[in-house]
Design a protein around this motif. Sequence first.
Motif: not given
Length: 220
Positions: A38-49
């Motif tokens: 799952w990727y975070t929401q927003g301008f710069n999505p990144h993997p939730y770690i």
Amino acid sequence: MKTMRVRFDKAGRAKYFSHLDLNRCMQRALRRAGLPVWYTQGFNPHPYITFALPLSLGCESECELMDIRLEDEATAPMPELAALLASQLPEGITVTDVWEPVMKACDLGFARYRLEYTFEAMSAGLLRSRMQSLLAQPEIAVTKETKHAVRRMELKKWLEQALISVKEDCLTIELTLPAGSSESIGPVCVDAALAQTGLSPLFCRARRLELYNLEMKRFR
């Protein structure tokens, strides 16, 4: 969406990975493994770690923990997930287990370490004498610098409970230290305590062995 907790070893050359390096390494490994992260929401999505108690640079570990959030509830069985991730990791980082988290990060309370010190031309008798004089002090206090202040840390209680062994010019200390949000003491504080007795090791190998909650149960 499902959160998974990954336990892994960090040893060898990987002990020189900074926390930022490790984060990037895991992101690449998850992407190459094809896991539905799952990727975070927003301008710069990144993997939730997220990582439990990031390790100091140069310290090895048998109990590193990483939480990842997966989008697909019907994901592969945990052994297959662990194998997929392990196949994409560099030398020195080894996945040992995967499970669904039982405890929260705020439950983390203690960490156990093995510290191995090597000295130049120092007899076992002299090492024992120095350690006895250190433990005989009414208090063993060191200072620890944080981003916002300089804190005074008291180590006597933790060193008195430690397993200490001496062989020739080597000193081994295995001890449990607080690692919670209210108090956290790392191996570098033990180094500072030894320095008070004039002990200056040529080499120190630090290894984190286990993490515990506030009730001294294995952190799951």
